[in-house]
Design a protein around this motif. Structure first.
Motif, PDB file in Angstrom:
ATOM      1  N   VAL A  61      28.865  86.882  39.530  1.00 40.48           N
ATOM      2  CA  VAL A  61      30.220  86.338  39.425  1.00 40.48           C
ATOM      3  C   VAL A  61      31.056  87.373  38.692  1.00 40.48           C
ATOM      4  O   VAL A  61      30.680  87.818  37.609  1.00 40.48           O
ATOM      5  CB  VAL A  61      30.240  84.994  38.640  1.00 40.48           C
ATOM      6  CG1 VAL A  61      31.664  84.491  38.489  1.00 40.48           C
ATOM      7  CG2 VAL A  61      29.359  83.964  39.302  1.00 40.48           C
ATOM      8  N   ALA A 107      34.927  87.939  37.174  1.00 41.44           N
ATOM      9  CA  ALA A 107      36.124  87.185  36.814  1.00 41.44           C
ATOM     10  C   ALA A 107      37.077  88.079  36.029  1.00 41.44           C
ATOM     11  O   ALA A 107      36.651  89.009  35.343  1.00 41.44           O
ATOM     12  CB  ALA A 107      35.757  85.964  35.980  1.00 41.44           C
ATOM     13  N   VAL A 167      38.473  84.864  40.265  1.00 42.84           N
ATOM     14  CA  VAL A 167      37.019  84.703  40.271  1.00 42.84           C
ATOM     15  C   VAL A 167      36.512  85.097  41.646  1.00 42.84           C
ATOM     16  O   VAL A 167      37.045  84.644  42.658  1.00 42.84           O
ATOM     17  CB  VAL A 167      36.603  83.247  39.964  1.00 42.84           C
ATOM     18  CG1 VAL A 167      35.095  83.099  40.059  1.00 42.84           C
ATOM     19  CG2 VAL A 167      37.086  82.818  38.604  1.00 42.84           C
ATOM     20  N   ALA A 207      32.664  85.437  43.576  1.00 46.16           N
ATOM     21  CA  ALA A 207      31.245  85.163  43.393  1.00 46.16           C
ATOM     22  C   ALA A 207      30.493  85.410  44.692  1.00 46.16           C
ATOM     23  O   ALA A 207      31.005  85.185  45.778  1.00 46.16           O
ATOM     24  CB  ALA A 207      31.039  83.715  42.952  1.00 46.16           C
ATOM     25  N   LEU A 226      30.694  79.968  44.543  1.00 46.92           N
ATOM     26  CA  LEU A 226      30.402  78.940  43.550  1.00 46.92           C
ATOM     27  C   LEU A 226      30.781  77.566  44.086  1.00 46.92           C
ATOM     28  O   LEU A 226      31.775  77.421  44.796  1.00 46.92           O
ATOM     29  CB  LEU A 226      31.197  79.184  42.262  1.00 46.92           C
ATOM     30  CG  LEU A 226      30.857  80.413  41.446  1.00 46.92           C
ATOM     31  CD1 LEU A 226      31.848  80.552  40.303  1.00 46.92           C
ATOM     32  CD2 LEU A 226      29.456  80.322  40.905  1.00 46.92           C
ATOM     33  N   LEU A 257      32.133  73.682  43.255  1.00 50.65           N
ATOM     34  CA  LEU A 257      33.158  73.209  42.322  1.00 50.65           C
ATOM     35  C   LEU A 257      32.558  72.887  40.960  1.00 50.65           C
ATOM     36  O   LEU A 257      33.187  73.113  39.928  1.00 50.65           O
ATOM     37  CB  LEU A 257      33.870  71.990  42.890  1.00 50.65           C
ATOM     38  CG  LEU A 257      34.802  72.278  44.063  1.00 50.65           C
ATOM     39  CD1 LEU A 257      35.390  70.980  44.599  1.00 50.65           C
ATOM     40  CD2 LEU A 257      35.897  73.224  43.667  1.00 50.65           C
ATOM     41  N   ASP A 295      29.948  74.387  39.569  1.00 53.90           N
ATOM     42  CA  ASP A 295      29.697  75.667  38.907  1.00 53.90           C
ATOM     43  C   ASP A 295      30.997  76.289  38.407  1.00 53.90           C
ATOM     44  O   ASP A 295      31.046  76.861  37.322  1.00 53.90           O
ATOM     45  CB  ASP A 295      28.997  76.645  39.855  1.00 53.90           C
ATOM     46  CG  ASP A 295      27.565  76.241  40.147  1.00 53.90           C
ATOM     47  OD1 ASP A 295      26.991  75.462  39.349  1.00 53.90           O
ATOM     48  OD2 ASP A 295      27.025  76.700  41.167  1.00 53.90           O
ATOM     49  N   LEU A 296      32.048  76.164  39.207  1.00 52.59           N
ATOM     50  CA  LEU A 296      33.347  76.708  38.796  1.00 52.59           C
ATOM     51  C   LEU A 296      33.863  75.987  37.554  1.00 52.59           C
ATOM     52  O   LEU A 296      34.462  76.596  36.677  1.00 52.59           O
ATOM     53  CB  LEU A 296      34.343  76.587  39.938  1.00 52.59           C
ATOM     54  CG  LEU A 296      35.656  77.331  39.796  1.00 52.59           C
ATOM     55  CD1 LEU A 296      35.407  78.814  39.592  1.00 52.59           C
ATOM     56  CD2 LEU A 296      36.524  77.108  41.014  1.00 52.59           C
ATOM     57  N   LEU A 337      32.293  77.454  34.448  1.00 55.90           N
ATOM     58  CA  LEU A 337      32.439  78.909  34.274  1.00 55.90           C
ATOM     59  C   LEU A 337      32.887  79.255  32.860  1.00 55.90           C
ATOM     60  O   LEU A 337      32.406  80.215  32.267  1.00 55.90           O
ATOM     61  CB  LEU A 337      33.427  79.469  35.304  1.00 55.90           C
ATOM     62  CG  LEU A 337      33.677  80.972  35.232  1.00 55.90           C
ATOM     63  CD1 LEU A 337      32.404  81.738  35.556  1.00 55.90           C
ATOM     64  CD2 LEU A 337      34.778  81.368  36.185  1.00 55.90           C
TER      65      LEU A 337
END
Length: 154
Positions: A31, A33, A47, A49, A53, A55, A57-58, A61
């Motif tokens: 990832v 960012a 971001v 990835a 990712l 939702l 996982d986001l 973050l």
């Protein structure tokens, strides 16, 4: 995990700093960012990835990058920004939708302009949204006639 300063903009005694953050996992996933720190507020502007990712996982973050970003800023691990209304770093202030929300965005924008601060960052801190969403809200306030048009129409 790696955090590298990307660039910094200083205005009087205030500074806005951007950081490149990279999370690499043992299975080859990663990832990348771009995080911005301004006025004690932390925002994630971009971001990317591989693989994408979910939702969930986001949403976590911020938990993944919190300690490393705090160390890179010199604040020490585990410190949450307090300049955005005293809210916790993940708590988004209650912000009304519709006409009332647009009116409040316009008020924040004008107050920041009059105070000599960055109006977009002021809206970001007030709403708890990303830069992109804050710009969208400012545009909606302009379209509603609450802010002056960006450019004169011909």
């Amino acid at each position: 995990m790696s955090v590298r300063p990307a660039w910094e903009v200083r205005e009087n005694e205030n500074a806005t700093r951007w950081f490149d953050v990279r999370l690499a996992f043992t299975d080859g996933a990663h990832v990348d960012a771009l995080a911005v720190v301004a006025g004690g507020c932390v925002g994630v502007e971009d971001v990317r990835a591989q693989p994408a990712l979910s939702l969930d996982d986001l949403a976590v973050l911020a938990d993944w990058i919190e300690d490393s970003l705090a160390e890179a800023c010199g604040a020490g691990a585990g410190t949450a920004p307090e300049d955005c209304g005293g809210q916790g770093r993940r708590a988004r202030p209650a912000w009304p939708r519709g006409a009332e929300g647009r009116w409040l965005v316009a008020q924040e924008y004008r107050a920041a302009q009059q105070g000599g601060a960055d109006p977009v960052l002021a809206v970001m801190c007030a709403t708890g949204h990303s830069r992109r969403k804050a710009l969208r809200l400012i545009g909606q306030a302009r379209d509603a006639g609450l802010l002056a048009p960006r450019r004169a129409r011909r």
